[in-house]
Design a protein around this motif. Structure first.
Motif, short mmCIF file in Angstrom:
data_model
loop_
_atom_site.label_atom_id
_atom_site.label_comp_id
_atom_site.label_asym_id
_atom_site.label_seq_id
_atom_site.Cartn_x
_atom_site.Cartn_y
_atom_site.Cartn_z
N GLU A 120 -2.33 -5.05 0.86
CA GLU A 120 -1.33 -4.49 1.46
C GLU A 120 -1.41 -4.27 2.91
N SER A 121 -2.21 -4.22 3.49
CA SER A 121 -2.64 -4.30 4.83
C SER A 121 -2.36 -5.74 5.35
N LEU A 122 -2.56 -6.74 4.42
CA LEU A 122 -2.34 -8.05 4.98
C LEU A 122 -0.90 -8.77 5.01
N ALA A 123 -0.12 -8.35 3.94
CA ALA A 123 1.07 -8.68 3.47
C ALA A 123 2.13 -8.74 4.62
N PRO A 124 2.01 -7.67 5.84
CA PRO A 124 3.07 -7.62 6.91
C PRO A 124 2.51 -8.34 8.07
N ARG A 125 1.63 -9.49 7.95
CA ARG A 125 1.19 -9.89 9.12
C ARG A 125 1.84 -10.66 10.18
N SER A 126 2.98 -11.10 9.50
CA SER A 126 4.07 -11.94 10.34
C SER A 126 4.97 -10.93 11.28
N ALA A 127 4.94 -9.76 11.05
CA ALA A 127 5.92 -8.91 11.72
C ALA A 127 5.07 -8.47 13.15
N THR A 128 5.69 -8.05 14.13
CA THR A 128 5.42 -7.85 15.26
C THR A 128 4.23 -6.26 15.07
N THR A 129 3.38 -6.07 15.80
CA THR A 129 2.41 -5.19 15.66
C THR A 129 3.05 -3.95 15.20
N PRO A 130 3.87 -3.22 16.20
CA PRO A 130 4.39 -1.86 15.81
C PRO A 130 4.78 -1.52 14.29
N ILE A 131 5.70 -2.66 14.18
CA ILE A 131 6.32 -2.42 12.80
C ILE A 131 5.60 -3.00 11.62
N ALA A 132 4.58 -4.04 12.08
CA ALA A 132 3.83 -4.32 10.77
C ALA A 132 2.76 -2.93 10.44
N MET A 133 2.41 -2.29 11.33
CA MET A 133 1.65 -1.11 11.13
C MET A 133 2.13 -0.05 10.35
N VAL A 134 3.59 0.06 10.53
CA VAL A 134 4.46 0.99 10.08
C VAL A 134 4.66 0.54 8.33
N ILE A 135 4.93 -0.65 8.34
CA ILE A 135 5.07 -1.25 7.04
C ILE A 135 3.62 -1.08 6.23
N SER A 136 2.43 -1.35 6.79
CA SER A 136 1.28 -1.22 6.05
C SER A 136 1.20 -0.16 5.67
N ASP A 137 1.12 1.14 6.55
CA ASP A 137 1.06 2.45 6.11
C ASP A 137 1.97 3.00 4.85
#
Length: 226
Positions: A120-137
């Motif tokens: 679940e931490s790896l999945a949003p890796r192609s989004a830009t950092t701020p949004i990827a971290m929100v998705i991961s959380d």
């Protein structure tokens, strides 16, 4: 306090020196986005500086990622006519790329038998950092680990992107922009601007669309493909 401030100044100085070096010797392996973190990590380890101390001084640099992303709206405004003309192609390509990037990340994580939390931490890796971290959380991942995966993805795309462009003889600014923005977000966008303002603008659009598509479809995709 003095040590934390020194870390901030040191990070900015290293980045400035890396940019000067890259202008003189424009080699992809000397890009500031690669040289700076390596040099900073080496200094932290060499002087045994605790991460908490370093982060106390340099945290505001991380917080500037959001405003920097929003600032990409400026070249979009200047080249809006180009985007409007090719909107259908750009949006179709980017949406497809965003979904494929997410699904393949989950698929590879499963094949490697990684834990659900890492997946679940790896999945949003192609989004830009701020949004990827929100998705991961939101998915249940670890945002800090996601940030590392995002950085690795960006650097890899920035390094391999020019090779792909040369190998497949990709000449159009639209195609180049979609390639870099969808696969390598901010790092790729920085590289795309080296090909021209239009390529960089399309890349910034692709980066933002990728982020929002990932944000919108992540909860459903993770259930379907995990």
């Amino acid at each position: 306090m003095i040590l934390a401030l020194s870390c901030l100044i040191g990070t900015i100085l290293i980045y400035w020196l890396a940019k000067r070096l890259y202008r003189v010797v424009p080699r992809v392996y000397l890009t500031p986005l690669l040289v700076t973190p390596i040099a900073v990590i080496a200094l932290i380890e060499c002087f045994h500086i605790p991460y908490e101390t370093y982060n106390a001084g340099s945290q505001w640099l991380t917080e500037m990622i959001g405003p920097a992303t929003v600032a990409l709206a400026v070249p979009l405004y200047k080249n809006f006519a180009v985007f409007k003309k090719h909107a259908a192609v750009i949006l179709t390509s980017v949406c497809s790329g965003a979904v494929v990037a997410f699904v393949t990340s989950v698929w590879f994580a499963e094949r490697l038998h990684l834990s659900t939390e890492i997946m679940e931490s790896l999945a949003p890796r192609s989004a830009t950092t701020p949004i990827a971290m929100v998705i991961s959380d939101g998915l249940g991942g670890i945002p800090n680990i996601t940030a590392v995966f995002v950085m690795i993805t960006g650097l890899t795309g920035m390094i391999l992107g020019p090779v792909v462009v040369k190998m497949f003889r990709i000449q159009g600014d639209i195609a180049r922009g979609v390639l870099f923005g969808t696969s390598a977000h901010a790092a790729g966008t920085a590289k795309a601007f080296e090909f021209g303002a239009v390529a960089g603008t399309i890349s910034s659009i692709a980066m933002m669309v990728t982020a929002f598509v990932t944000l919108g479809f992540a909860p459903w995709l993770i259930k379907i493909f995990s």
